[in-house]
Design a protein around this motif. Structure first.
Motif, PDB file in Angstrom:
ATOM      1  N   LYS A  60       0.840  -1.199   0.000  1.00 36.69           N
ATOM      2  CA  LYS A  60       0.000   0.000   0.000  1.00 36.69           C
ATOM      3  C   LYS A  60       0.876   1.251   0.000  1.00 36.69           C
ATOM      4  O   LYS A  60       2.068   1.204   0.284  1.00 36.69           O
ATOM      5  N   ARG A  61       0.287   2.379  -0.296  1.00 35.43           N
ATOM      6  CA  ARG A  61       1.018   3.655  -0.374  1.00 35.43           C
ATOM      7  C   ARG A  61       1.623   4.070   0.961  1.00 35.43           C
ATOM      8  O   ARG A  61       2.651   4.730   1.000  1.00 35.43           O
ATOM      9  N   ASP A  62       0.949   3.694   2.051  1.00 36.45           N
ATOM     10  CA  ASP A  62       1.458   4.099   3.362  1.00 36.45           C
ATOM     11  C   ASP A  62       2.572   3.180   3.867  1.00 36.45           C
ATOM     12  O   ASP A  62       3.034   3.313   4.992  1.00 36.45           O
ATOM     13  N   GLY A  63       3.021   2.239   3.016  1.00 34.91           N
ATOM     14  CA  GLY A  63       4.130   1.363   3.385  1.00 34.91           C
ATOM     15  C   GLY A  63       3.701   0.046   4.002  1.00 34.91           C
ATOM     16  O   GLY A  63       4.537  -0.835   4.205  1.00 34.91           O
ATOM     17  N   THR A  64       2.429  -0.105   4.341  1.00 30.38           N
ATOM     18  CA  THR A  64       1.953  -1.375   4.889  1.00 30.38           C
ATOM     19  C   THR A  64       1.665  -2.345   3.745  1.00 30.38           C
ATOM     20  O   THR A  64       1.611  -1.963   2.583  1.00 30.38           O
TER      21      THR A  64
END
Length: 150
Positions: A60-64
């Motif tokens: 995901k974009r948030d790094g998760t």
């Protein structure tokens, strides 16, 4: 040889020829019926063969990271009542992830159980059950084998 004997021999050859022609015709008819049945089965399976499902890790974009089911419909018609039967562990009751409709030419994504993330290695096929546009129920297992369900 007299004419009666020659007539009997000619009649015998004629009978054998008639029986032979009948057997050849019957065999060709059976072969054509088999071809028609195979062709009809191919037509029934045409849409179902273009449906696939797999599980894959998505960054995901948030790094998760999320583990996600992907259901792909490569056919020109929608599929209905799409379900992903999830394997049960131990004494658990089997669970089904209901997806519903998958439009033609689209890939639908749904979150997979988070506990599966511990054992995830790489994208792999998952079992899927669905109705084709003619109302026939199909199932594809984890090995990709397609079968008609009742």
């Amino acid at each position: 040889m007299d004419s009666d004997a020659l007539g009997a021999i000619a009649d015998s050859f004629s009978a054998v020829g008639t029986i032979g022609a009948f057997l050849v015709g019957f065999r060709l008819l059976r072969r054509e019926h088999r071809r028609e049945a195979d062709r009809a089965e191919e037509e029934r399976r045409a849409q179902a063969e273009r449906i696939s499902a797999w599980i894959e890790l998505i960054n995901k974009r948030d790094g998760t990271r999320d583990l996600t089911f992907h259901i792909h419909n490569a056919s020109p018609m929608p599929i209905y009542e799409v379900e992903l039967p999830l394997p049960a562990r131990g004494d658990e009751e089997p669970h089904v992830e209901f997806v519903g409709l998958v439009p033609p030419g689209q890939t639908i994504q749904r979150p997979a159980p988070t506990e599966w993330l511990r054992t995830y290695v790489e994208p792999e096929p998952v079992q899927i059950e669905f109705l084709d546009s003619a109302g026939r129920r199909w199932s594809r297992d984890e090995q990709g084998t397609l079968s008609r369900s009742e």
